[in-house]
Design a protein around this motif. Structure first.
Motif, PDB file in Angstrom:
ATOM      1  N   VAL C 213       0.715  -1.425  -0.462  1.00 58.84           N
ATOM      2  CA  VAL C 213      -0.114  -0.589   0.179  1.00 58.84           C
ATOM      3  C   VAL C 213       0.591   1.170   0.143  1.00 58.84           C
ATOM      4  O   VAL C 213       0.463   2.131   0.693  1.00 58.84           O
ATOM      5  N   GLY C 214       2.117   1.351  -0.509  1.00 62.31           N
ATOM      6  CA  GLY C 214       3.037   2.435  -0.951  1.00 62.31           C
ATOM      7  C   GLY C 214       4.797   2.217  -1.582  1.00 62.31           C
ATOM      8  O   GLY C 214       3.851   0.852  -1.826  1.00 62.31           O
ATOM      9  N   PRO C 215       5.069   2.706  -1.145  1.00 61.45           N
ATOM     10  CA  PRO C 215       6.344   2.391  -2.382  1.00 61.45           C
ATOM     11  C   PRO C 215       7.019   1.294  -1.949  1.00 61.45           C
ATOM     12  O   PRO C 215       7.777   1.238  -2.259  1.00 61.45           O
ATOM     13  N   THR C 216       7.385   1.440  -0.080  1.00 64.33           N
ATOM     14  CA  THR C 216       7.895   0.746   0.525  1.00 64.33           C
ATOM     15  C   THR C 216       6.787   0.044   1.395  1.00 64.33           C
ATOM     16  O   THR C 216       5.478   0.440   1.883  1.00 64.33           O
ATOM     17  N   PRO C 217       6.949  -1.576   2.343  1.00 61.52           N
ATOM     18  CA  PRO C 217       6.378  -1.771   3.255  1.00 61.52           C
ATOM     19  C   PRO C 217       6.738  -1.139   4.138  1.00 61.52           C
ATOM     20  O   PRO C 217       7.460  -0.093   4.295  1.00 61.52           O
ATOM     21  N   LEU C 218       5.441  -0.797   4.864  1.00 65.49           N
ATOM     22  CA  LEU C 218       4.764   0.244   5.977  1.00 65.49           C
ATOM     23  C   LEU C 218       5.150  -0.287   7.092  1.00 65.49           C
ATOM     24  O   LEU C 218       4.638  -0.320   8.085  1.00 65.49           O
ATOM     25  N   LEU C 219       5.666   1.097   7.768  1.00 62.70           N
ATOM     26  CA  LEU C 219       5.745   0.793   9.583  1.00 62.70           C
ATOM     27  C   LEU C 219       5.438   2.274   9.982  1.00 62.70           C
ATOM     28  O   LEU C 219       5.601   3.110  10.494  1.00 62.70           O
ATOM     29  N   THR C 220       4.224   1.675  11.252  1.00 59.33           N
ATOM     30  CA  THR C 220       3.473   2.700  12.268  1.00 59.33           C
ATOM     31  C   THR C 220       3.231   2.233  13.150  1.00 59.33           C
ATOM     32  O   THR C 220       2.320   0.924  13.838  1.00 59.33           O
ATOM     33  N   GLU C 221       2.905   3.199  13.929  1.00 63.18           N
ATOM     34  CA  GLU C 221       2.646   3.091  15.345  1.00 63.18           C
ATOM     35  C   GLU C 221       1.715   3.824  16.417  1.00 63.18           C
ATOM     36  O   GLU C 221       2.073   4.969  16.024  1.00 63.18           O
ATOM     37  N   THR C 222       0.851   3.819  17.451  1.00 64.60           N
ATOM     38  CA  THR C 222      -0.012   5.115  18.277  1.00 64.60           C
ATOM     39  C   THR C 222       1.221   5.571  18.903  1.00 64.60           C
ATOM     40  O   THR C 222       2.368   4.887  19.600  1.00 64.60           O
ATOM     41  N   ALA C 223       0.435   6.653  19.248  1.00 60.95           N
ATOM     42  CA  ALA C 223       1.002   7.420  19.770  1.00 60.95           C
ATOM     43  C   ALA C 223       1.687   7.195  21.468  1.00 60.95           C
ATOM     44  O   ALA C 223       2.231   6.795  22.987  1.00 60.95           O
ATOM     45  N   ALA C 224      -0.537   6.805  22.124  1.00 57.95           N
ATOM     46  CA  ALA C 224      -0.550   7.074  23.424  1.00 57.95           C
ATOM     47  C   ALA C 224      -1.318   4.921  23.449  1.00 57.95           C
ATOM     48  O   ALA C 224      -1.646   3.811  22.062  1.00 57.95           O
ATOM     49  N   ALA C 225      -1.216   4.822  24.231  1.00 57.28           N
ATOM     50  CA  ALA C 225      -2.464   3.356  24.686  1.00 57.28           C
ATOM     51  C   ALA C 225      -3.855   3.426  23.906  1.00 57.28           C
ATOM     52  O   ALA C 225      -4.371   4.394  24.182  1.00 57.28           O
ATOM     53  N   VAL C 226      -3.864   2.244  23.865  1.00 56.44           N
ATOM     54  CA  VAL C 226      -5.422   2.132  23.326  1.00 56.44           C
ATOM     55  C   VAL C 226      -5.799   1.027  24.029  1.00 56.44           C
ATOM     56  O   VAL C 226      -5.188   0.143  24.384  1.00 56.44           O
ATOM     57  N   ASP C 227      -8.021   1.626  24.025  1.00 59.07           N
ATOM     58  CA  ASP C 227      -7.904   0.626  25.292  1.00 59.07           C
ATOM     59  C   ASP C 227      -8.387  -0.781  23.668  1.00 59.07           C
ATOM     60  O   ASP C 227      -9.347  -0.633  23.487  1.00 59.07           O
ATOM     61  N   LEU C 228      -7.760  -2.050  23.577  1.00 57.60           N
ATOM     62  CA  LEU C 228      -8.404  -2.988  22.784  1.00 57.60           C
ATOM     63  C   LEU C 228      -9.292  -3.426  23.121  1.00 57.60           C
ATOM     64  O   LEU C 228      -9.922  -4.735  22.608  1.00 57.60           O
ATOM     65  N   GLU C 229      -9.631  -3.709  24.244  1.00 60.43           N
ATOM     66  CA  GLU C 229     -11.776  -4.154  24.013  1.00 60.43           C
ATOM     67  C   GLU C 229     -12.498  -2.757  23.547  1.00 60.43           C
ATOM     68  O   GLU C 229     -13.988  -3.823  23.309  1.00 60.43           O
ATOM     69  N   ASP C 230     -12.141  -1.519  23.861  1.00 60.16           N
ATOM     70  CA  ASP C 230     -12.892  -0.855  22.540  1.00 60.16           C
ATOM     71  C   ASP C 230     -13.229  -1.295  21.054  1.00 60.16           C
ATOM     72  O   ASP C 230     -12.138  -0.428  21.053  1.00 60.16           O
ATOM     73  N   VAL C 231     -14.007  -1.250  20.853  1.00 63.92           N
ATOM     74  CA  VAL C 231     -13.834  -1.499  18.979  1.00 63.92           C
ATOM     75  C   VAL C 231     -13.830  -0.215  18.375  1.00 63.92           C
ATOM     76  O   VAL C 231     -13.486   0.228  17.630  1.00 63.92           O
ATOM     77  N   ASP C 232     -14.682   0.869  18.958  1.00 63.30           N
ATOM     78  CA  ASP C 232     -14.557   2.164  18.250  1.00 63.30           C
ATOM     79  C   ASP C 232     -13.177   2.809  18.801  1.00 63.30           C
ATOM     80  O   ASP C 232     -12.074   3.601  17.599  1.00 63.30           O
TER      81      ASP C 232
END
Lengths: 774, 167, 284
Positions: C213-232
């Protein structure tokens, strides 16, 4: 056909008649099978030609161009190069050639008309040197505005793919329409009155390629008698012999065609393409010349015509068809090959096996700057069937009638006409039985799991409308036998059936029967291996040759023993005299006596055409199939999982159930190819973008349904031996229609463009969501 | 291009490899694939050539005990290696697997079949009790355009059963 | 015409590459390289086979703190390694869908990343695990994060007389979980239309590796923690993360479909990772 259609000698068998036969109807394993599982089978490129020179082609990377200049000197200067040949170097007799239209040049002349069309040929000592030399040839060309799709080819100012001088007497020579076919019957006006619903849609079918696992090639060698031998894995050796003889001005007797078993044909190896060129190269260089094709080169040699079909269909409130109008344009490519016939024959059955009072079919074979299309399993029928089957379902969905019921109400019964007019065609089988069997096998009456959908469709294809197959059978003194039958065994297992017929009729053991084919010097004439004809046509010829032998054995036995011939009778494999029955091979040996010798039987099956018939004659039989599928659609990605795939063919009689199921499943899975994933993609320059196996996807083991069921209806009602019909194409005729219906059942939206990719399903679902949100 | 000395650039590579238990010493151009060497230099034509891109599996052979697409191995790379081709399987007659291919009606045109047999043999050796879904997955690198897939799966299951009961 | 070299030590590899003046190509599995060579047999390439080099790192070496892959590690080696499956399930899942079985028996992990296809199967997983690439050349060794290795389609920071000597993956921290999702045109053997590797930490941060999905394989990460139980919340986080994707239309898919599928696959990968059993970190 002049050969007896099925003389049943023991009373017509009913249902599975195998019990009454000794070899027919048995799951006899494939003749040549052991060679194939061990790698011992020699296909063309496995044959050794000592001292052969290798051939490579020079091409240009566009689909349409004027050749300005060709400088062959850089190639000629390279070591190991024997000859570099362009169109200008060919003799005057090397004119354009073809089947119905003489339009294909031996080498591109003046213009390149499709991507990959050879401009020059190099003959060199090794394939590496030939390749290097071909790449060294400098071709100066001017790209032309080629027409790469139907829309571009049919505009009023479209560039002509073929110069009008190529077909001077053709009134359409100032257009890209090569041929048209029109079929019509019934009065529209009264039917309009009882029409409750009209459905109008346009469907497309992609260009697809045969992708034989044997790409193949051609070898040509000068012969000692001043002629030429051509080795090519073709389906029609005798057609190739005729065309090479014409172009080289040699008598047929000096053109020997050797056709090693094709490694997959599917219609793609019928007509001559590079064979005439190789013959000229061999004659010119006085060397054996060998061309080995890559898979990519087969993409530029064979494909199925793409098609666009506009359909307008009327229904009564209870789902009966009132009228069906089709306009079908076939994108056939740069040269005719047999594509006009594909268009004519495919659209002939375009309205399907239905009872329709009014039909209008208008079809055109349209030239485009693409690989010349040719025969491909189904021969034009799958393209038009896709539209007609989808129309039935589109109507049914609006009327609240399911796919099965729509077909129950419209499918013709045995003997009923589905093509009307001057040359009517009637159902030659009890087709409703296939429909009901398939419905039962897919559990049609059971509710569908949510997220899934079910579809059922039927398909029909006319078999051969004329033909000639000749066969010789030699029953040798020791009770072994040799059959000469020109059918090419390309995977359908023709040899196995000839063995079974001999075992049945003469009582010769299967393992003691040798089949000779694929050599025009030795084997009598056979028109062609196509249209699922061979089991019927060559089968009848072999059967007649066996009966000829039985007659000869009886006569000679009477003469040798002094028994009155009238006191002798014979039945398959057995001679019955005053003292009882004895094996026919023993009677034969007794009759031949001390001088030994052998019996030679001859058989011919000839079907003449019918004057004025739109197809040139009535089909010898129809292939009829019903396919039912169940699919599961991923609502987020559109991915389709085929959970069940049922195919039922109306086969007449299964001569060999193992081979019937192999052919049937194979056709069905091939049908999944053009339905779900296959398409040849072109860029703006007419170049094939997915040239090769990496990006042209065909079904794998993992793309087959989780559960697959192949079944047959046997009513012993075919014109072939023991009541058989041809069976090799049926199961792909309506695959698209069945899958399309199942997808529509699952997602509520009908797709009209093949292949039905996940992306297209997703796009359709999203568009429907957007509509319902409005 | 025409300026280049093609004959010099075709200077061969010397390779010693074992094919079906026989040592072969070859001199081949560097770009010669193992497939072409097996077929053209050694003369064993049971291994077939179709896509030449590692997509179809027709050229499947064993290389030091693992199946590979011989079209994607250079002959030069096979230096010192042991290669097993379809010809090595049936020296004492048809194998049980080959018999089951025939009995199941798995053989049509036959060009893919040597590769199918080799891949199936590898599967039976590594997973003798493979379920149909595992068979499909393991075999999905071997294309059959005659599409004998159902028959081939049946043949592999039958052969697995035979081997299981004789164990 | 193609030439073939089979050096037996690293120094000789570097010298051979250097002598080839830009025409050197490293050969391990050859499953991508030889496809290209067949199409251009006349190119003056020098194929440098690494399989006889004695002083390479071993194919797979598992230590307390990390896993190290040498140039000869094949996809089949990865696919069969149960130690890897426990620590790097997304990588092992990716290694199992590279080509066919016969391809995986030859194709090397390092070759897969050096090919630098935007659609390469193993790169997204290697990216989320923080892979580090060690490149060797005349000037010696240098080590960079994999995320800095890719430059464009088919292009890496590896110079013409350098090669990748090893790839190191640090052991994931306690509670780290990961998964891999891929979309293809057909069910059997295929190149990825879109692929996603997702990693979630015990604290709830999300890392995505995106393929095709880009000219190279891409890496991206969240800046802050996410509640993985919270679907939204996960949905929102994913939506933000995949913003870096710049999909194009090609033979395998249209741009719009790709764009939509990244979101679907990313959601699925995150959810699969969150549901999976976590790893135990190093030396606890």
């Amino acid at each position: 056909m002049t050969a007896d259609p099925v003389p049943p000698e023991r009373g017509a068998p009913s249902g599975h008649g195998a019990e009454s036969y000794r070899a027919i109807g048995r799951p006899v394993t494939r003749s040549g099978g052991a060679e194939r599982v061990t790698g011992a089978q020699s296909y063309l490129t496995d044959l050794v030609f000592p001292g052969a020179a290798e051939v490579a082609f020079a091409t240009i990377p566009v689909g349409c161009a004027e050749i300005v200049a060709v400088d062959t000197s850089p190639a000629t200067a390279l070591p190991g190069v024997i000859a570099v040949v362009t169109a200008a170097d060919l003799p005057p007799s090397a004119s354009r050639f073809g089947i119905s239209h003489q339009d294909r040049p031996v080498l591109a002349s003046g213009t390149v008309n499709f991507h990959g069309e050879p401009v020059a040929a190099v003959v060199a000592e090794t394939s590496d040197l030939a390749r290097a030399a071909a790449d060294a040839i400098e071709i100066e060309y001017r790209e032309l505005p080629g027409v790469y799709n139907l829309a571009d080819a049919l505009t009023s100012d479209a560039r002509l793919v073929q110069d009008p001088s190529i077909r001077p007497r053709d009134p359409l020579n100032d257009t890209n329409v090569l041929e048209t076919a029109d079929y019509a019957w019934g009065e529209l006006e009264p039917e309009q009155a009882r029409t409750h619903l009209i459905v109008e849609n346009t469907y497309t079918f992609p260009m697809v390629t045969h992708f034989p696992i044997e790409p193949g090639g051609v070898v040509a060698a000068p012969t000692d008698d001043g002629g030429v031998a051509v080795y090519s894995p073709v389906q029609h050796p005798y057609l190739l012999q005729r065309i090479v003889a014409d172009l080289t001005e040699l008598p047929l007797s000096k053109v020997r065609v050797v056709a090693p078993d094709p490694g997959g044909g599917f219609g793609g190896k019928q007509t001559p393409r590079y064979e005439p060129l190789l013959a000229f190269l061999a004659i010119q260089t006085e060397r054996t010349c060998r061309l080995v094709l890559s898979l990519e080169e087969t993409f530029q040699l064979m494909r199925r015509s793409g098609c666009r079909i506009a359909a307008r269909t009327g229904f009564t409130q209870d789902g009966q068809l009132t009228f069906h109008e089709l306009s079908a344009d076939f994108s056939i490519g740069a040269y005719a090959d047999v594509a006009p016939r594909v268009m004519t024959k495919g659209s002939y059955v375009g309205a399907g096996p239905y009872r329709i009072p009014v039909v209008r079919v208008a079809a055109r074979a349209v030239l485009t700057n693409t690989t010349p299309s040719c025969a491909f399993r189904g021969f034009g029928a799958p393209q038009v069937s896709w539209a007609t089957e989808s129309q039935l379902d589109a109507g049914g969905r609006q009327l609240g009638i399911d796919s099965l019921e729509m077909r129950r109400r419209n499918l013709v019964g045995v003997g009923e006409a589905f093509i009307c007019g001057d040359h009517e065609a009637t159902a030659d089988g009890r087709w409703h039985e296939s429909l009901e069997r398939a419905a039962e096998l897919i559990d049609w009456s059971e509710p569908v799991t949510p997220g899934r959908g079910r579809g059922i469709a039927v398909g029909i294809k006319p078999g051969a409308t004329s033909g000639l197959s000749q066969s010789l059978v030699r029953l040798l003194y020791d009770g072994s036998a040799i059959v000469y039958a020109g059918t090419s065994d390309m995977g359908q297992g023709a040899r196995t059936l000839w063995q079974q017929i001999l075992a049945e009729e003469l009582g010769v053991e299967l393992g003691r029967i040798t089949i000779i084919s694929g050599d025009t010097d030795v084997v009598p004439f056979d028109l062609q291996t196509s249209a699922s004809r061979s089991t019927v046509f060559m089968g009848n010829a072999v059967l007649e040759a066996c009966r000829d032998i039985r007659l000869r054995v009886r006569r000679l036995y009477a003469e040798a023993t002094g028994i009155d011939e009238a006191d002798l009778t014979d039945s398959p494999g057995v001679m019955i005299g005053p003292d009882g029955a004895m094996p026919l091979v023993e009677a034969a040996q007794a009759a031949l006596g001390g001088l030994r010798g052998e019996f030679v039987g001859q058989g011919t099956c000839r079907l003449r055409g019918v004057q004025g018939h739109p197809l040139g004659g009535d089909a010898a039989f129809y292939e009829f199939n019903c396919t039912a599928v169940e699919v599961d659609i991923d609502p987020d990605t559109g991915e389709l999982l085929l959970t069940k795939h049922v195919t039922v063919g109306d086969v007449g009689t299964e001569l060999n159930p193992l081979q019937v199921v192999s052919q049937d499943e194979g056709a069905a899975i091939m049908g999944l190819g053009h339905t779900l994933m296959e398409q040849v993609l072109l860029d703006d320059h007419g170049r094939i973008q997915n040239l090769g196996a990496l990006d042209y996807r065909i079904p794998t083991f993992n793309d087959v349904a989780i559960e697959m069921v192949s079944d047959s209806i046997e009513n012993n009602d075919g014109p072939g031996p023991y009541g058989c019909k041809g069976i090799s194409e049926g199961a792909l005729l309506c695959t698209s229609g069945a899958v399309g219906a199942a997808v529509a059942d699952a997602i509520g939206v009908q797709l009209r463009d093949l292949p039905i990719t996940a992306e297209r399903i997703w796009t359709a679902m999203r568009a429907a969501d957007a509509r319902s949100a409005e | 291009m025409s300026e280049r000395d093609v004959s010099r650039e075709l200077a061969p590579v010397k390779v010693t490899l074992d094919v079906n238990g026989t040592a072969h010493r070859l001199e081949v151009p560097a770009h010669r694939t193992l497939l072409d060497a097996i077929r053209d230099d050694i003369g064993l034509t049971g291994t077939k050539k179709c896509c030449a891109d590692g997509e179809c599996g027709a050229c499947t052979v064993f290389l030091d005990g693992r199946i590979v697409n011989s079209c994607l191995v250079l002959c030069a790379e096979a230096e010192g290696c042991s290669v097993g081709t379809i010809e090595s399987l049936s020296v004492g007659g048809l194998t049980d697997l080959q018999e089951e291919f025939l009995a199941a009606g798995a053989v049509q045109c036959g060009v893919c079949i040597p590769g199918q047999v080799m891949a199936a043999e590898a599967l039976l050796q590594t997973n003798p009790t493979a379920k149909p879904a595992e068979i499909r997955e393991a075999m999905s690198g071997n294309l059959c355009r005659c599409a004998g897939y159902e028959r081939i799966v049946a043949a592999i299951q039958a052969a697995a059963k035979r081997r299981g009961s004789s164990r | 015409m193609t030439q073939y070299r089979r050096p037996d030590n690293v120094e000789d590899v570097v010298r051979t590459l250097s002598d080839a003046e830009g025409n050197g190509r490293l050969l391990v599995g050859g499953t991508d390289l030889l496809v290209a060579v067949r199409r251009r047999p006349l190119d003056p390439l020098v194929l440098v086979d690494l399989k006889a080099v004695a002083d390479l790192p071993p194919a797979i070496e598992v230590t307390e703190a990390a896993v190290r892959f040498g140039p000869t590690a094949t996809m089949s080696d990865l696919a069969a390694d149960s130690r890897l499956a426990a620590m790097f399930p997304a990588l092992v899942a990716a290694s199992r869908v590279v080509g066919s079985l016969a391809i995986r028996n030859r194709a090397s992990l390092i070759g897969n990343i050096c090919n630098a296809s935007p659609a390469g199967d193993t790169a997204p997983a290697l990216l989320i695990y923080g892979a580090r690439v060690t490149i060797v050349g005349r000037a010696g060794e240098r080590t960079i994060p994999l995320s800095q290795f890719f430059v464009g389609p088919g292009l890496t920071t590896c110079g013409p007389d350098e090669f990748v000597l090893r790839v190191d993956l640090p052991r994931p921290a306690d509670g780290y979980r990961s998964a891999f999702e891929r979309l293809t045109r057909r069910r059997g053997v295929d190149l990825a239309t879109v692929s996603v590797a997702a990693g979630v930490s015990a604290e709830g941060s999300i890392t995505l590796g995106l393929g095709a999905v880009g000219p190279t394989p891409l890496l991206t990460e969240t800046a802050a923690a996410v509640d993985l139980e919270d679907v939204d919340a996960v949905e929102q986080a994913v939506k933000q993360l995949i913003g870096i994707a710049t999909p194009i239309s090609d033979l395998r898919s249209g741009r719009e479909y790709r764009q939509a599928m990244i979101a679907v696959l990313a959601r699925r990968a995150v959810s699969a990772a969150a549901r999976s059993v976590g790893t135990k970190g190093p030396s606890t």
